[in-house]
Structure formats: structure tokens, C-alpha cells
Scaffold this active site. Structure first.
Site, PDB file in Angstrom:
ATOM      1  N   ASP B 113      26.576  25.330  15.941  1.00 28.43           N
ATOM      2  CA  ASP B 113      25.642  26.120  16.732  1.00 28.43           C
ATOM      3  C   ASP B 113      26.433  26.894  17.793  1.00 28.43           C
ATOM      4  O   ASP B 113      27.222  26.305  18.532  1.00 28.43           O
ATOM      5  CB  ASP B 113      24.630  25.189  17.399  1.00 28.43           C
ATOM      6  CG  ASP B 113      23.442  25.945  17.969  1.00 28.43           C
ATOM      7  OD1 ASP B 113      23.147  27.059  17.495  1.00 28.43           O
ATOM      8  OD2 ASP B 113      22.800  25.401  18.882  1.00 28.43           O
ATOM      9  N   HIS B 120      20.758  34.697  27.382  1.00 31.13           N
ATOM     10  CA  HIS B 120      20.450  33.262  27.334  1.00 31.13           C
ATOM     11  C   HIS B 120      21.474  32.452  28.127  1.00 31.13           C
ATOM     12  O   HIS B 120      21.109  31.601  28.944  1.00 31.13           O
ATOM     13  CB  HIS B 120      20.418  32.794  25.872  1.00 31.13           C
ATOM     14  CG  HIS B 120      20.337  31.299  25.702  1.00 31.13           C
ATOM     15  ND1 HIS B 120      19.198  30.575  25.989  1.00 31.13           N
ATOM     16  CD2 HIS B 120      21.269  30.390  25.294  1.00 31.13           C
ATOM     17  CE1 HIS B 120      19.424  29.289  25.750  1.00 31.13           C
ATOM     18  NE2 HIS B 120      20.666  29.150  25.332  1.00 31.13           N
ATOM     19  N   GLU B 186      14.525  26.505  20.418  1.00 31.08           N
ATOM     20  CA  GLU B 186      15.496  27.584  20.557  1.00 31.08           C
ATOM     21  C   GLU B 186      15.376  28.445  19.305  1.00 31.08           C
ATOM     22  O   GLU B 186      15.617  27.972  18.193  1.00 31.08           O
ATOM     23  CB  GLU B 186      16.929  27.050  20.735  1.00 31.08           C
ATOM     24  CG  GLU B 186      17.103  26.327  22.071  1.00 31.08           C
ATOM     25  CD  GLU B 186      18.549  26.109  22.479  1.00 31.08           C
ATOM     26  OE1 GLU B 186      19.434  26.069  21.593  1.00 31.08           O
ATOM     27  OE2 GLU B 186      18.794  25.968  23.702  1.00 31.08           O
ATOM     28  N   GLU B 188      16.656  30.951  16.813  1.00 31.37           N
ATOM     29  CA  GLU B 188      17.998  31.359  16.421  1.00 31.37           C
ATOM     30  C   GLU B 188      17.991  31.945  15.009  1.00 31.37           C
ATOM     31  O   GLU B 188      17.054  31.745  14.246  1.00 31.37           O
ATOM     32  CB  GLU B 188      18.954  30.149  16.452  1.00 31.37           C
ATOM     33  CG  GLU B 188      18.921  29.395  17.783  1.00 31.37           C
ATOM     34  CD  GLU B 188      20.115  28.473  17.981  1.00 31.37           C
ATOM     35  OE1 GLU B 188      21.090  28.573  17.216  1.00 31.37           O
ATOM     36  OE2 GLU B 188      20.051  27.652  18.916  1.00 31.37           O
ATOM     37  N   ASP B 218      16.356  25.333  16.853  1.00 30.42           N
ATOM     38  CA  ASP B 218      17.220  24.268  17.357  1.00 30.42           C
ATOM     39  C   ASP B 218      16.442  23.504  18.438  1.00 30.42           C
ATOM     40  O   ASP B 218      16.658  23.686  19.628  1.00 30.42           O
ATOM     41  CB  ASP B 218      18.488  24.912  17.927  1.00 30.42           C
ATOM     42  CG  ASP B 218      19.444  23.905  18.531  1.00 30.42           C
ATOM     43  OD1 ASP B 218      19.507  22.781  18.030  1.00 30.42           O
ATOM     44  OD2 ASP B 218      20.132  24.267  19.515  1.00 30.42           O
ATOM     45  N   ARG B 222      15.386  18.888  26.772  1.00 30.06           N
ATOM     46  CA  ARG B 222      16.173  19.360  27.916  1.00 30.06           C
ATOM     47  C   ARG B 222      16.539  18.247  28.892  1.00 30.06           C
ATOM     48  O   ARG B 222      17.589  18.311  29.550  1.00 30.06           O
ATOM     49  CB  ARG B 222      15.407  20.449  28.660  1.00 30.06           C
ATOM     50  CG  ARG B 222      15.092  21.668  27.830  1.00 30.06           C
ATOM     51  CD  ARG B 222      16.339  22.332  27.314  1.00 30.06           C
ATOM     52  NE  ARG B 222      16.010  23.545  26.575  1.00 30.06           N
ATOM     53  CZ  ARG B 222      16.884  24.200  25.825  1.00 30.06           C
ATOM     54  NH1 ARG B 222      18.139  23.761  25.704  1.00 30.06           N
ATOM     55  NH2 ARG B 222      16.517  25.285  25.186  1.00 30.06           N
ATOM     56  N   GLN B 225      19.380  16.296  27.257  1.00 32.55           N
ATOM     57  CA  GLN B 225      20.563  17.173  27.240  1.00 32.55           C
ATOM     58  C   GLN B 225      21.215  17.279  28.615  1.00 32.55           C
ATOM     59  O   GLN B 225      22.448  17.195  28.745  1.00 32.55           O
ATOM     60  CB  GLN B 225      20.136  18.554  26.746  1.00 32.55           C
ATOM     61  CG  GLN B 225      21.259  19.571  26.607  1.00 32.55           C
ATOM     62  CD  GLN B 225      20.736  20.968  26.243  1.00 32.55           C
ATOM     63  OE1 GLN B 225      19.552  21.153  25.977  1.00 32.55           O
ATOM     64  NE2 GLN B 225      21.624  21.945  26.242  1.00 32.55           N
ATOM     65  N   LYS B 238      19.840  17.314  20.955  1.00 38.71           N
ATOM     66  CA  LYS B 238      19.679  18.275  19.867  1.00 38.71           C
ATOM     67  C   LYS B 238      19.637  17.614  18.492  1.00 38.71           C
ATOM     68  O   LYS B 238      19.147  18.225  17.538  1.00 38.71           O
ATOM     69  CB  LYS B 238      20.884  19.227  19.849  1.00 38.71           C
ATOM     70  CG  LYS B 238      21.174  19.940  21.155  1.00 38.71           C
ATOM     71  CD  LYS B 238      20.422  21.239  21.245  1.00 38.71           C
ATOM     72  CE  LYS B 238      20.962  22.123  22.350  1.00 38.71           C
ATOM     73  NZ  LYS B 238      20.294  23.433  22.340  1.00 38.71           N
ATOM     74  N   THR B 242      16.695  19.937  13.426  1.00 34.53           N
ATOM     75  CA  THR B 242      16.947  21.378  13.445  1.00 34.53           C
ATOM     76  C   THR B 242      16.227  21.943  12.231  1.00 34.53           C
ATOM     77  O   THR B 242      16.502  21.524  11.106  1.00 34.53           O
ATOM     78  CB  THR B 242      18.459  21.659  13.326  1.00 34.53           C
ATOM     79  OG1 THR B 242      19.148  20.962  14.375  1.00 34.53           O
ATOM     80  CG2 THR B 242      18.744  23.147  13.430  1.00 34.53           C
ATOM     81  N   GLU B 345      13.978  29.155  29.462  1.00 38.18           N
ATOM     82  CA  GLU B 345      14.070  30.461  30.093  1.00 38.18           C
ATOM     83  C   GLU B 345      12.680  31.048  30.390  1.00 38.18           C
ATOM     84  O   GLU B 345      12.461  31.630  31.445  1.00 38.18           O
ATOM     85  CB  GLU B 345      14.819  31.440  29.185  1.00 38.18           C
ATOM     86  CG  GLU B 345      16.274  31.095  28.948  1.00 38.18           C
ATOM     87  CD  GLU B 345      16.891  32.003  27.899  1.00 38.18           C
ATOM     88  OE1 GLU B 345      16.956  31.587  26.729  1.00 38.18           O
ATOM     89  OE2 GLU B 345      17.278  33.131  28.250  1.00 38.18           O
TER      90      GLU B 345
END
Lengths: 387, 387
Positions: B113, B120, B186, B188, B218, B222, B225, B238, B242, B345
Site C-alpha cells: 500500500d 491526503h 480509504e 484507493e 483499505d 484509526r 493505528q 489495517k 482490504t 480527512e
């Protein structure tokens, strides 16, 4: 086919009847036929041939090009196969170790590398982050780990080409590119998952899932690593090669070598609390040789986090386990200056580092029953110049 | 077997004759027989059946339970197979999309990844490291990436169980354990490697190795993490899941959508310098829906690092590539507030986060020839409560 029968082993041979590690081999006569062998002294039992000759029900698991089918079969089968193999040691079906080619013994699914030595993490933290605390605040609360590259796990004996990449020392104006100038080793113990899992694996189920143990050299390019690793961790500094033993020693072989891990200085959350669990350490004594000379003797018994804790942590979020998952302890370093598992620590970050042509060999053994030794297959690799 | 022949597609359908993504499907009548299908509008061409009926030399690659054999065959074969399939679109051998079960279309080898959106990385840096520079010093010099867990890559439609783990807010005295309170997405773009490599892949060889493109979510916890990721990067935050598209759109389908990446603000080392290369961006327009409502429209054309640069970087140290290697762009975020690819975000780190029962769906398309649209297969997943 040679039919050696190595009934007598030299005293202290770490590959006696209590070790019996599994590997995958082929012979010059049939280079395309990979099958499972069992190391016994300086010989290899052709387990596929012995199983067929004895009419073993496990013959299909042993006449296989990787250990994965046997690994997937679960602990009851592992124990039954091991018991049968003990009965085949005074028969034929042996090759001299020098007469066979050894292959990567299992298909690696995911590879995770931990960071479980307090001595190593402290030493490295002081070198990489001189202005901060040596241990990060999370270190005593969870076994820190990260995923590595499964596709570049190679078997002992495979040459390692010096990697190239970006580096930038703090005083440099801009990064530069070239062959790594700070190529290093990391002496580690690897754990190979047999039985898959769809749910978290509690501490007490460790033995149901881990098939065996090997040595692992997590080759590391320190200059590439130092520049790349913030904020998402090591990547190209490690992903070029990771070497593992050609032999996977069954976890059950280490029953006599279990030791209590170091005293825990911080309370642990219940899923990691091993105060009432069976002793989670293993008294493995590692030797690191460079070009034949012993440079370190890292003691695996000094590791703060155990392999059972690492497995519990790795799965506690619901991540599934697959047969062939490989996880490594992190660099094994003890408290003494001659017990450090990498050149970064042995040289306090100053080098010298590995030169082209250098050959690095890891060996290890643990105490077995009645004064015997239980060995791990060596891991060796030689540095080739950058391409 | 249903024999639909969907000659006419609605105008603007992103799965027309210029898209033709590959997937793996089975039917209720033969649930154990997985084979390759090609999406065409709201139908699936049974490519295995069509190849057999046409006596195609590629029938063995298409009557396979994964895309891996086709992916490994190399770009000349990819182009030839795609040309043959175009000729099968007005024939029989179609199923309605709703009548088939879609499976993970390829066996994932390694999963990497990246972190390629400047918007970002800047936004996250401000939230995770408020006292430091938003971008780390290496960010503009190399595409930062890390290895993720290949074994927990799941196909679109798979439910995602809320992970549990350790968290510790700076104000907490000690870490606590429980279901993640900050579950995020996420958005992606994923790139799937077909042709393996034993040596670094220069920028200009990108198309020889990358078979196709997909959407990828993904999923990220948080709170887990934030506590775990220093110093070795994301791990359990994570590794629980996925999600990828059930359909892999061939890279060649995006020829009309190639765009120049943003202007490079720092000089690049030669192996990453794409000033003279073909345009490395892709004008993919992503939509993120939560419970059906569009919450963001991230533009893939805004990514600072291209997929060709990521492949060149990932292999420059000598790391080999395998068929089935998957690498993802990192969260796609644009400069505008409605172009952000994750809740971290979108909510400036404050939440709300994903609730149990929430369903997240990513879709994307790029401009094709003559005003057509080239689609990526959607990625959808629903959050189940923690176990």
C-alpha cells in the site's frame, strides 16, 4: 539410491532423534522431484520413500513438493507423523546431506516481522532517534510488528545481491542513489503457521497453530531504511531478501527448553497476559558467524515478547491465519555486548558493515531431554556485489 | 444455461466494449466450478464457454478458477485474448450479473500500500503529527509504501467485521482494549501485477507487468493505528480486511485517460524521473457512497506519484515481482473538501466514523474513446458488529 543407515550419531549432534526437522529436497538423479525429507545427523531421511515402504497413511502428505499439506493437517497429524518417523530411523532411505539439494521448504503466505527484544529495540532507538526516548510509548504494551515481503523469502544458501536504493544522511542536501553502504544482518527466530484460523488465537492455542521453528536472517540496508521508514515503517530496506532455514524443527521438539520470559514491567491487557500461561520463552542459543568467525551469541530466552503473544496479537483484530504464514521474532539481542543480533548494535551504528563476498551463518540449539541438543537448521547467505 | 445476448447497452454504461474487465464467477447450478467471466453491461460473458465454443487457443487460460494463469501469460497474450473477446460479444454465453456469484478474481501474492496523494498525506500528517511538518522530509523524493496483509484481501461484497484492538489516547493513563471506535475507509486504486520480474522494472516497462486496475478500500481502524504505528508502521489497524473489486479492468483500457501527474516540486532521481515518460496519471473519477449517499468524489488524476513510479520504486532494490502482486495507490484525495478519500480527512479527525450496519461503496470511471466511459468494478462492504 544410496541407502545409508546412520544409526550412530556423534554425541551432542543437535539433529538426533529428538529433533527431526522437516525439509524439502531433490537429488541430482531426479532434480524435478521435490519431496519431504527429515534431517538426522548429517543424513536426510527420504520421508516419502520411507512412508511408501511402510504403507503409512501419511505418505501423500510426505510425498509433496512443499510442507504445506502436512502443515495444514493439524497438530494431531503432526504428532502421529513424528512418531512414525521415529520408527523409520533404523531403516534405509537415507541420503547424505551433501548429496541432496534443499529447497524453500514451504510456500510462504504472509510474512510478519516483530521487534520483541527489549535490548535490540532500546539500542536501535538510541541510534535512530537519539533525541527521543529509546523505546516508543507502546513498546511495553504490545508486540510491535509489521508485514514484510513474502515473495523474497529465500532458503538458506541463496546468495544475496547487495540492494541499491535511496539514502540521505541528515547532513546531505538531497538524497542520492546507489548500492547500500550499510548492509546488515538481523538474527531472528521464525515461526511457521500450520493450522489456519478464522478467529483470534488465544495464548493457550499457540501450539495448535504453529507447526515449527526456523532461523531467519532479516537482511537490512540501514541507509535505505533510515531514509524511508518514517512514517509507514521499513520497506525497501528489508524487502530485497529474507533468508530462512532449509529445515523446520517441530515446535514440540522444544518442550524441554521452555523458559519463562523476562519479568513484565508493565501490566498487560488480558489477551497478552501470560502470567498464568505455560512458559512462553524458548532457551535457544544462537551463534552468528561472519566468514566463519563467531561475532555474537544472542540468547532467545531474553526476548520480552513470546511467540504465543505475537500470534495472539497478530490475530486479535480478526485477521485470519493461513497455512504458510511466517512470523519472525525480531532481532534477538541479549544484555551483553557479545549477545547483539545485528551489526548496527555490534558496531554502535558505525560499521564496518557487510562487504561483498562476506558469508553470514546463523546456527542455534536448545537443550533437549537427557542432555541432548535440539537444533535449528542453519541459515547461511553470501553477499554478491550490486547489479 | 441462460443465453442472454446483451447487444445494446444503455448510453454511458461504463462496462461497454472498450472496458471488458475480467472476473471469476460461478453459478447456482454449478457452485464449485469457478471460471473467468467478462463483464459487459449488466451481463457476464462466460469466457470459458465462449472460448471453448470458438475453439480459442486461450481456452485453458479462461477456464481457470483464478485470473493468475492469464495474468502470468504476458501482455501479448492479454492483448490477443482481449481482441478475441471483442468478437464474442454478439454471441451467446452470457449470464445476468445478478445470476452469478463473484469471487476474489486472483490469488494475491504480496500486497503493498502506497501513500501517493499529497493532499491526503498533508491532511493526515497535520492530524497525526500536529507538532511536526505535515509531510515527512522523504515524501517528495520517493513514493512511500509498506507491505499489508495479503491473506485478508477480500472481494467486493464481503462483510467487514469491526476489528478489536488496543488504543490509547494521549490523555489516557494506560491502553485499553475493545472494538474500534474510529473505523474508517480509504478510497484507493489497486494495480495487479501479471508478468513477474527478477530485476528492477523501469518506468517504461510498467505496461509489460501490470495486468489491470481495480478499486480498493483499505479499511482502517484509526484508534488502533494511532497507538501502534510508531516506529514500524500500520499493522493491526489495517490488517483485518482490504476489499477489492470483483472485476479487474485491463490497463490498456485506460489509454485515452492518461494524464500528466501534478508538477514535480522537487528534482527526482533518474529511476523515478518521469518528465520524459508517457503521462503516468489516469483520469479516474471516484465516488464514495455511504449508505447510498455520495460523501466524496476523489480525483485520481491529482495523485503526486504514479503507478509506474511506484512499481519502479518497489523493485529498485532488487525485490522480485510475482504474478498476483497487488499494490494500491494510497488514499485518493484531491484539493477540495468534497474530494477527500477517508473519514479522517472528511471529518478533520473528529468523526463521525463508520457505524455498524453502514455500507460503503466505491465506484469509478475514466474517459474512454469517443465519449465513452471506462469503468472499474465497484467495491462495496458492510460493517458487522465486533465479535
Amino acid at each position: 539410491m544410496p541407502q545409508h543407515s546412520p544409526r550412530e550419531l556423534p554425541e551432542g549432534d543437535p539433529f538426533g532423534a529428538d529433533t527431526l526437522p522437516y525439509g524439502v529436497f531433490s537429488t541430482a538423479g531426479e532434480p524435478g522431484r521435490r519431496r519431504i525429507g527429515v534431517r538426522y545427523g548429517a543424513h536426510v531421511l527420504d520421508a516419502a520413500a520411507a512412508a511408501a515402504a511402510h504403507g503409512s497413511a501419511y505418505a501423500p502428505l510426505l510425498d509433496a513438493p512443499t510442507l504445506n499439506p502436512l502443515m495444514a493437517a493439524g497438530r494431531d497429524v503432526w504428532r502421529a507423523v513424528r512418531a512414525e518417523i521415529r520408527g523409520w530411523l533404523d531403516g534405509p532411505h537415507f541420503h547424505a546431506l551433501d548429496d541432496v539439494t534443499l529447497h524453500l521448504p514451504f510456500e510462504v503466505a504472509d510474512y510478519v516481522d516483530f521487534y520483541a527484544s527489549e535490548h535490540h529495540a532500546t539500542n536501535v532507538g538510541r541510534i535512530f532517534r537519539p533525541d527521543g526516548d529509546a523505546l516508543t510509548p507502546n513498546w511495553k504494551h504490545l508486540p510491535i510488528g509489521y508485514h514484510g515481503r513474502a515473495g523474497t523469502v529465500v532458503v538458506s544458501g541463496t546468495d544475496v545481491v547487495r540492494p541499491s536504493g535511496q539514502r540521505k544522511a541528515p547532513a546531505d542536501a538531497a538524497p542520492s542513489f546507489g548500492p547500500s553502504l550499510r548492509l546488515d544482518i538481523e538474527a531472528e527466530i521464525g515461526f511457521v503457521v500450520g493450522t489456519p484460523a478464522q478467529a483470534p488465537v488465544p495464548l493457550e492455542d499457540f501450539r495448535e497453530h504453529v507447526f515449527g521453528v526456523c532461523l531467519l536472517n532479516d537482511w537490512s540496508a540501514r541507509d535505505i531504511q533510515a531514509w524511508e521508514y518514517v512514517p509507514l515503517g521499513p520497506f525497501l530496506g528489508k524487502s530485497f531478501a529474507t533468508s530462512v532455514s532449509a529445515w523446520i524443527t517441530p515446535l514440540d521438539a522444544f518442550d524441554e527448553a521452555r523458559t519463562a520470559p523476562p519479568e513484565r514491567t508493565h501490566p498487560l491487557l488480558p489477551y497478552l497476559d501470560d502470567a498464568k500461561a505455560e512458559p512462553g520463552g524458548i532457551d535457544l542459543r544462537i551463534e552468528v558467524r561472519i566468514n566463519g568467525e563467531v561475532v555474537s551469541r544472542p540468547p532467545f530466552s531474553a526476548m520480552y515478547w513470546t511467540a504465543a503473544q505475537q500470534l495472539a496479537h497478530m490475530t486479535v483484530n480478526g485477521a485470519t491465519l493461513r497455512t504458510g504464514d511466517l512470523y519472525a521474532s525480531g532481532t534477538v539481542s541479549g544484555p551483553e555486548p557479545d549477545q547483539l543480533g545485528c551489526l548496527l548494535e555490534l558496531t554502535k551504528g558505525k560499521g564496518p558493515w557487510l562487504a561483498d563476498g562476506d558469508e553470514v551463518t546463523l546456527t542455534a540449539w536448545a537443550p533437549g531431554p537427557d542432555g541432548t541438543r535440539i537444533g535449528l537448521g542453519e541459515v547461511t547467505g553470501r553477499i554478491l556485489p550490486a547489479r
